[in-house]
Design a protein around this motif. Structure first.
Motif, PDB file in Angstrom:
ATOM      1  N   ASN A   4     104.581  51.190  17.680  1.00  0.00           N
ATOM      2  CA  ASN A   4     103.578  51.867  16.478  1.00  0.00           C
ATOM      3  C   ASN A   4     102.656  53.005  17.838  1.00  0.00           C
ATOM      4  OD1 ASN A   4     104.011  52.061  14.429  1.00  0.00           O
ATOM      5  ND2 ASN A   4     104.058  50.523  13.606  1.00  0.00           N
ATOM      6  N   THR A  22     101.085  54.356  12.869  1.00  0.00           N
ATOM      7  CA  THR A  22     102.275  54.588  12.300  1.00  0.00           C
ATOM      8  C   THR A  22     102.910  55.809  12.761  1.00  0.00           C
ATOM      9  OG1 THR A  22     102.052  54.943   9.804  1.00  0.00           O
ATOM     10  CG2 THR A  22     102.003  53.502  10.848  1.00  0.00           C
ATOM     11  N   ARG A  23     102.366  56.915  13.121  1.00  0.00           N
ATOM     12  CA  ARG A  23     102.200  58.294  13.801  1.00  0.00           C
ATOM     13  C   ARG A  23     101.315  59.049  15.391  1.00  0.00           C
ATOM     14  NH1 ARG A  23     101.076  63.063  10.358  1.00  0.00           N
ATOM     15  NH2 ARG A  23      99.860  61.817   9.077  1.00  0.00           N
ATOM     16  N   ASP A  29      96.793  56.604   9.119  1.00  0.00           N
ATOM     17  CA  ASP A  29      98.210  55.732   9.014  1.00  0.00           C
ATOM     18  C   ASP A  29      98.214  54.625   9.324  1.00  0.00           C
ATOM     19  OD1 ASP A  29      99.046  57.935   7.009  1.00  0.00           O
ATOM     20  OD2 ASP A  29     100.222  58.946   8.697  1.00  0.00           O
ATOM     21  N   ASP A  48      98.518  50.509  10.378  1.00  0.00           N
ATOM     22  CA  ASP A  48      99.324  49.740  10.332  1.00  0.00           C
ATOM     23  C   ASP A  48      98.877  48.959  10.563  1.00  0.00           C
ATOM     24  OD1 ASP A  48     101.934  48.405  10.539  1.00  0.00           O
ATOM     25  OD2 ASP A  48     101.276  46.972  12.030  1.00  0.00           O
ATOM     26  N   ARG A  88      97.121  42.923  10.067  1.00  0.00           N
ATOM     27  CA  ARG A  88      98.299  43.411   9.699  1.00  0.00           C
ATOM     28  C   ARG A  88      98.081  44.043   8.368  1.00  0.00           C
ATOM     29  NH1 ARG A  88     102.690  42.597  13.067  1.00  0.00           N
ATOM     30  NH2 ARG A  88     102.516  45.052  12.558  1.00  0.00           N
ATOM     31  N   ARG A  89      99.010  44.740   8.389  1.00  0.00           N
ATOM     32  CA  ARG A  89      98.623  45.645   6.939  1.00  0.00           C
ATOM     33  C   ARG A  89      98.343  44.524   6.114  1.00  0.00           C
ATOM     34  NH1 ARG A  89      96.519  50.277   6.444  1.00  0.00           N
ATOM     35  NH2 ARG A  89      95.781  48.607   3.997  1.00  0.00           N
TER      36      ARG A  89
END
Length: 488
Positions: A83, A437-438, A449, A451, A461-462
């Motif tokens: 990522n 993530t992008r 987005d 993570d 973390r998510r």
């Protein structure tokens, strides 16, 4: 050539760091080692693969080639799954406001972090004592939330419509107010234009600049932007004001208002009717030359311009906002209730004109700061979420994804004089990071987005972020229920 030089410096820095780490030996345990990520360089716009990032305490201890993992040890090793790693986001214009909304604002602090926002600039409100306390609690890690930079109370004239202002009517009271804010240890000075005398407004900017403070303002009708720039203005809050630079008679109009020869209503109409794009660009170059930044805050105007055709009833973010908080939105809705199609189209056209100025401001060299102006009084400008929407509006206005990202990272840190610690990913800087993530350099919507978030060296973390959001939703529901039960 500059790119090659940057790459050379980066490699040499990593090599020297690796020598230092090798000397310490693998027996040294760093707190956190991140691997398998793509580092987004917000200065150059490059994406770098094949690296490790070591965190010790709240700092980035080293950035090394991935091949050196065997040479270092860490208490926790986290694979980020390829990522994208960016600096923490900064919202450069928020308001924590409402004497009856203290708890309502406080429950949103973890939400900011869950949305990747690790620093905010509070542009003053009626909650100055609380905000100053929150600033300390966050800094001392007693409260989970973004780092706060605040103006405390903002300067205004006598009998301002805004609550909690520092109202001043002459130079003596202004100087006393400046002393008060300095004792509060505010991070910058904020001035708005509701009732303050124009000359006193200029004098307040000059005094703040003389004392070494950053100073951010609205622009009164009786003061030209050039006068404010000459007095030492640091930033204009809201891009709507810069449209006045498109009128060749801006200084004369301001002078006439200040002399009582022209009403504010007539001045506003002259500004609207006399806008010339080439003249505006010349004005933007002046701002750049004099070092005046602009915080556009597009989202507020956008939400109002399209209010009649947008259904906000199912907006997901409302699960974090109390009924009392949401009730504050109504005043603007009521004020616009009588508008017809002509007024609505005029509002949309004005929004589009303001948005179209962003690439021209950037081309002229003006520093743009990403700020949402989220506040209980700003209808459907949701705290935390609004910054991401603002960045999308930047992109839609014609800025590149990199320019939009810079406005929420490097530009804010530099503006606030915090570049040594924040704004980019580099050894020695504070470990405030966001994992996406992008790739945000392809589409700025990627900032949504998330993570993981790292705040002050602590990794969330998510699943943990989702838990923080759920706890905020539960806190909101509990607060609503308790008030309903108490009949408040």
């Amino acid at each position: 050539m500059l790119r090659n030089l940057f790459q050379f410096v980066f490699v040499v820095t990593g090599f020297l760091a690796s020598l230092s780490l090798a000397a310490d030996g693998p027996q040294r345990d760093y707190d956190l080692l991140l691997k398998n990520f793509r580092l987004v360089d917000v200065e150059s716009g490059q994406v770098r693969d094949g690296q490790l990032l070591l965190i010790e305490g709240n700092r980035i201890a080293a950035i090394l080639p991935a091949a050196q993992q065997a040479e270092v040890a860490a208490k926790e090793v986290v694979d980020l799954g390829g990522n994208y790693l960016i600096p923490g986001l900064w919202d450069m214009h928020v308001h924590f406001e409402g004497r009856d909304l203290i708890e309502d604002n406080a429950l949103l602090f973890p939400v900011y972090l869950a949305y990747g926002i690790t620093a905010v600039r509070d542009a003053a409100s009626d909650l100055a004592p609380e905000v100053l306390n929150w600033r300390t609690e966050v800094a001392e890690r007693k409260r989970l939330g973004p780092r706060i930079f605040t103006a405390g109370q903002k300067f205004e004239g006598i009998d301002s419509i805004w609550k909690g202002d520092l109202e001043v009517g002459d130079r003596a009271s202004m100087l006393a107010g400046m002393d008060k804010l300095e004792k509060m240890n505010v991070d910058f000075i904020k001035i708005t234009e509701n009732t303050m005398d124009p000359q006193l407004f200029i004098d307040t900017v000059a005094e703040a600049n003389h004392r070494g403070h950053l100073v951010s303002t609205h622009v009164p009708y009786g003061v030209s932007i050039g006068e404010l720039a000459d007095a030492g203005l640091s930033s204009i809050e809201h891009a709507s004001y810069v449209l006045r630079l498109g009128n060749a008679d801006e200084a004369a109009i301001a002078k006439a208002v200040r002399a009582g020869e022209l009403s504010k209503e007539v001045a506003a109409e002259r500004y609207r009717a006399g806008f010339d794009q080439r003249q505006a660009i010349e004005g933007y170059r002046m701002l750049a030359q004099k070092g005046v930044a602009v915080t556009p805050t597009l989202i507020g105007g956008r939400q109002l311009a399209y209010l009649a055709e947008t259904d906000h009833s199912d907006d997901a973010f409302q699960r974090y906002l109390t009924q009392r908080f949401m009730s504050k939105y109504q005043w603007r809705i009521d004020r616009m209730a009588g508008e017809g199609d002509k007024e609505r189209e005029a509002r949309k056209a004005r929004y589009q004109l303001i948005a179209s100025q962003l690439p021209l401001l950037a081309d002229a060299g003006v520093v743009l700061l990403a700020g949402s102006d989220s506040a209980a009084l700003n209808t459907y400008v949701y705290p935390a979420e609004a910054l991401h929407t603002e960045l999308v509006l930047f992109q839609e206005a014609g800025l590149s994804p990199l320019q939009a990202l810079q406005a929420a990272t490097v530009n804010g840190a530099r503006f606030m004089g915090q570049w040594r610690d924040y704004g980019s990913i580099a050894e020695g800087k504070r470990a405030d990071l966001v994992v996406l993530t992008r790739n945000p350099l392809e589409d700025i919507r990627a900032t949504q987005d998330i993570d993981s978030v790292i705040s002050g060296g602590t990794l969330y973390r998510r699943p943990k972020l989702d838990s923080m959001l759920e706890q905020a939703a539960q806190a909101r529901a509990k607060l609503d229920s308790s008030r309903e039960a108490a009949g408040r």
